[in-house]
Design a protein around this motif. Structure first.
Motif, PDB file in Angstrom:
ATOM      1  N   SER A 276     110.120  41.203 -22.054  1.00  0.00           N
ATOM      2  CA  SER A 276     109.385  42.197 -21.276  1.00  0.00           C
ATOM      3  C   SER A 276     108.468  41.542 -20.257  1.00  0.00           C
ATOM      4  CB  SER A 276     108.564  43.105 -22.210  1.00  0.00           C
ATOM      5  OG  SER A 276     109.407  43.919 -22.980  1.00  0.00           O
ATOM      6  N   GLU A 277     107.830  40.447 -20.656  1.00  0.00           N
ATOM      7  CA  GLU A 277     106.952  39.744 -19.726  1.00  0.00           C
ATOM      8  C   GLU A 277     107.735  39.176 -18.552  1.00  0.00           C
ATOM      9  OE1 GLU A 277     103.986  38.483 -23.397  1.00  0.00           O
ATOM     10  OE2 GLU A 277     105.143  36.938 -22.373  1.00  0.00           O
ATOM     11  N   LYS A 278     108.947  38.656 -18.815  1.00  0.00           N
ATOM     12  CA  LYS A 278     109.795  38.153 -17.729  1.00  0.00           C
ATOM     13  C   LYS A 278     110.140  39.269 -16.763  1.00  0.00           C
ATOM     14  CE  LYS A 278     113.126  36.190 -20.113  1.00  0.00           C
ATOM     15  NZ  LYS A 278     114.390  35.466 -20.352  1.00  0.00           N
ATOM     16  N   GLU A 279     110.509  40.436 -17.303  1.00  0.00           N
ATOM     17  CA  GLU A 279     110.911  41.544 -16.440  1.00  0.00           C
ATOM     18  C   GLU A 279     109.757  42.008 -15.549  1.00  0.00           C
ATOM     19  OE1 GLU A 279     113.902  44.436 -15.250  1.00  0.00           O
ATOM     20  OE2 GLU A 279     113.877  42.455 -16.170  1.00  0.00           O
ATOM     21  N   ILE A 280     108.563  42.048 -16.108  1.00  0.00           N
ATOM     22  CA  ILE A 280     107.394  42.465 -15.333  1.00  0.00           C
ATOM     23  C   ILE A 280     107.120  41.476 -14.202  1.00  0.00           C
ATOM     24  CG2 ILE A 280     104.889  42.788 -15.434  1.00  0.00           C
ATOM     25  CD1 ILE A 280     105.372  43.713 -18.393  1.00  0.00           C
ATOM     26  N   LEU A 281     107.111  40.180 -14.533  1.00  0.00           N
ATOM     27  CA  LEU A 281     106.805  39.166 -13.530  1.00  0.00           C
ATOM     28  C   LEU A 281     107.871  39.151 -12.429  1.00  0.00           C
ATOM     29  CD1 LEU A 281     104.675  36.986 -12.941  1.00  0.00           C
ATOM     30  CD2 LEU A 281     106.181  35.334 -14.033  1.00  0.00           C
ATOM     31  N   MET A 282     109.129  39.307 -12.793  1.00  0.00           N
ATOM     32  CA  MET A 282     110.196  39.302 -11.813  1.00  0.00           C
ATOM     33  C   MET A 282     110.127  40.519 -10.901  1.00  0.00           C
ATOM     34  SD  MET A 282     113.340  37.824 -14.137  1.00  0.00           S
ATOM     35  CE  MET A 282     114.544  37.897 -12.822  1.00  0.00           C
ATOM     36  N   ALA A 283     109.769  41.681 -11.466  1.00  0.00           N
ATOM     37  CA  ALA A 283     109.644  42.887 -10.643  1.00  0.00           C
ATOM     38  C   ALA A 283     108.537  42.727  -9.615  1.00  0.00           C
ATOM     39  CB  ALA A 283     109.375  44.094 -11.532  1.00  0.00           C
ATOM     40  N   LEU A 284     107.413  42.178 -10.026  1.00  0.00           N
ATOM     41  CA  LEU A 284     106.296  41.977  -9.103  1.00  0.00           C
ATOM     42  C   LEU A 284     106.668  40.973  -8.020  1.00  0.00           C
ATOM     43  CD1 LEU A 284     103.372  41.791 -11.702  1.00  0.00           C
ATOM     44  CD2 LEU A 284     103.891  43.698 -10.179  1.00  0.00           C
ATOM     45  N   ARG A 285     107.364  39.893  -8.396  1.00  0.00           N
ATOM     46  CA  ARG A 285     107.742  38.865  -7.424  1.00  0.00           C
ATOM     47  C   ARG A 285     108.801  39.370  -6.439  1.00  0.00           C
ATOM     48  NH1 ARG A 285     108.621  36.554  -3.839  1.00  0.00           N
ATOM     49  NH2 ARG A 285     108.885  34.335  -3.391  1.00  0.00           N
ATOM     50  N   ARG A 286     109.685  40.217  -6.931  1.00  0.00           N
ATOM     51  CA  ARG A 286     110.777  40.706  -6.098  1.00  0.00           C
ATOM     52  C   ARG A 286     110.259  41.562  -4.942  1.00  0.00           C
ATOM     53  NH1 ARG A 286     114.475  42.257  -9.934  1.00  0.00           N
ATOM     54  NH2 ARG A 286     113.305  44.151 -10.299  1.00  0.00           N
ATOM     55  N   GLN A 287     109.183  42.320  -5.176  1.00  0.00           N
ATOM     56  CA  GLN A 287     108.599  43.181  -4.146  1.00  0.00           C
ATOM     57  C   GLN A 287     107.100  42.871  -4.057  1.00  0.00           C
ATOM     58  OE1 GLN A 287     110.079  47.357  -4.085  1.00  0.00           O
ATOM     59  NE2 GLN A 287     111.157  46.805  -5.968  1.00  0.00           N
ATOM     60  N   PRO A 288     106.744  41.743  -3.454  1.00  0.00           N
ATOM     61  CA  PRO A 288     105.362  41.268  -3.477  1.00  0.00           C
ATOM     62  C   PRO A 288     104.359  42.201  -2.810  1.00  0.00           C
ATOM     63  CG  PRO A 288     106.688  39.977  -1.943  1.00  0.00           C
ATOM     64  CD  PRO A 288     107.642  40.811  -2.745  1.00  0.00           C
ATOM     65  N   GLY A 289     104.793  43.059  -1.909  1.00  0.00           N
ATOM     66  CA  GLY A 289     103.854  43.962  -1.259  1.00  0.00           C
ATOM     67  C   GLY A 289     103.667  45.279  -1.977  1.00  0.00           C
ATOM     68  N   ARG A 290     104.488  45.516  -2.993  1.00  0.00           N
ATOM     69  CA  ARG A 290     104.450  46.796  -3.688  1.00  0.00           C
ATOM     70  C   ARG A 290     103.406  46.802  -4.788  1.00  0.00           C
ATOM     71  NH1 ARG A 290     109.464  49.846  -6.909  1.00  0.00           N
ATOM     72  NH2 ARG A 290     108.155  51.349  -8.021  1.00  0.00           N
ATOM     73  N   ILE A 291     102.688  47.923  -4.909  1.00  0.00           N
ATOM     74  CA  ILE A 291     101.761  48.124  -6.020  1.00  0.00           C
ATOM     75  C   ILE A 291     102.481  48.932  -7.096  1.00  0.00           C
ATOM     76  CG2 ILE A 291      99.572  49.106  -6.766  1.00  0.00           C
ATOM     77  CD1 ILE A 291      98.586  48.814  -3.884  1.00  0.00           C
ATOM     78  N   TRP A 292     102.586  48.369  -8.281  1.00  0.00           N
ATOM     79  CA  TRP A 292     103.232  49.039  -9.410  1.00  0.00           C
ATOM     80  C   TRP A 292     102.166  49.655 -10.317  1.00  0.00           C
ATOM     81  CZ3 TRP A 292     108.612  48.822 -10.707  1.00  0.00           C
ATOM     82  CH2 TRP A 292     109.392  48.025  -9.852  1.00  0.00           C
ATOM     83  N   THR A 293     102.330  50.909 -10.687  1.00  0.00           N
ATOM     84  CA  THR A 293     101.447  51.502 -11.681  1.00  0.00           C
ATOM     85  C   THR A 293     101.887  51.030 -13.070  1.00  0.00           C
ATOM     86  OG1 THR A 293     102.788  53.489 -12.050  1.00  0.00           O
ATOM     87  CG2 THR A 293     101.189  53.543 -10.221  1.00  0.00           C
ATOM     88  N   LYS A 294     101.013  51.193 -14.047  1.00  0.00           N
ATOM     89  CA  LYS A 294     101.373  50.821 -15.412  1.00  0.00           C
ATOM     90  C   LYS A 294     102.560  51.645 -15.897  1.00  0.00           C
ATOM     91  CE  LYS A 294      96.701  49.379 -16.731  1.00  0.00           C
ATOM     92  NZ  LYS A 294      95.541  49.639 -17.623  1.00  0.00           N
ATOM     93  N   GLU A 295     102.563  52.920 -15.512  1.00  0.00           N
ATOM     94  CA  GLU A 295     103.650  53.795 -15.944  1.00  0.00           C
ATOM     95  C   GLU A 295     104.991  53.355 -15.357  1.00  0.00           C
ATOM     96  OE1 GLU A 295      99.833  55.605 -16.553  1.00  0.00           O
ATOM     97  OE2 GLU A 295     100.745  54.804 -14.725  1.00  0.00           O
TER      98      GLU A 295
END
Length: 225
Positions: A149-168
């Motif tokens: 799960s931690e890998k998936e979160i970090l990869m999602a953030l890196r893939r779209q560096p300008g995007r703000i992701w909510t916790k949900e």
């Protein structure tokens, strides 16, 4: 299809879980006592289901012992619904926490989401980061020992560096939209990622207060010539 190891002292529940998951083509090996599973069994697991209240040792102790050997998803199935229990489980390296009683259809969809994520292909090798869902994510060659799960979160953030992701949104990404979890779960995941990154002097996640998280603008932090 996956090889799933399930450990629960309730033999009837193990039987129901095995029947439900075998319908999806998975192989399920169940144990009422974790002492029955040896290192060779754990090494072949594609996903692990753990109860917390087990004979001889708790599910938390078992998770701590096997996480160093396994890179596959670990899901807790527990009658304990307190936030503190969930946070402790995630802090030990688990990827998910499902409270009993639970719907077998929800369990099946949660497992499918975790396994689907495990089979995503390599998408990025950038700068100091090596990000590959088949391997450990590395920073400057140092493995971070992230959970699935931690890998998936970090990869999602890196893939779209300008995007703000909510916790949900991040919870939906790693668990599917049927996930009913408190924001505390994502807070704990982010805390764990930051702790592992800071060990190698990296801090890639920025908190956007009141909204969520995004990949930190590394270029903005570099001193200008």
């Amino acid at each position: 299809m996956a090889r799933i190891i399930a450990v629960d002292d309730d033999a009837d529940l193990l039987r129901l879980v095995r029947i439900a998951l075998e319908k999806d083509g998975h192989t399920v090996i169940g144990y009422t006592d974790p002492a029955e599973a040896d290192e060779e069994i754990w090494a072949k697991a594609d996903l692990v289901l753990l109860d917390i209240m087990l004979p001889h040792q708790s599910g938390f102790e078992l998770c701590r012992n096997i996480r160093s050997q396994l890179d596959c998803p670990i899901l807790f199935l527990s009658a304990r619904s307190e936030d503190e229990m969930m946070i402790e489980g995630l802090g030990l390296g688990a990827d998910d926490y499902l409270t009993k009683p639970f719907s077998l259809s929800v369990l099946r969809s949660r497992i499918q989401a975790h396994l689907r994520r495990e089979h995503r292909r390599l998408w990025d090798y950038a700068c100091d980061w090596q990000l590959d869902p088949y391997q450990q994510i590395c920073f400057q060659g140092h493995p971070l020992n992230l959970t699935s799960s931690e890998k998936e979160i970090l990869m999602a953030l890196r893939r779209q560096p300008g995007r703000i992701w909510t916790k949900e949104q991040l919870l939906a990404l790693i668990h599917g939209w049927d996930r009913c979890s408190e924001p505390a779960a994502m807070t704990e995941h982010i805390k764990n990622i930051r702790s592992k990154c800071r060990k190698w002097h990296s801090d890639p996640i920025e908190t956007v207060w009141g909204i969520g998280y995004r990949w930190k603008n590394e270029d903005a932090e570099k001193p200008k010539p």
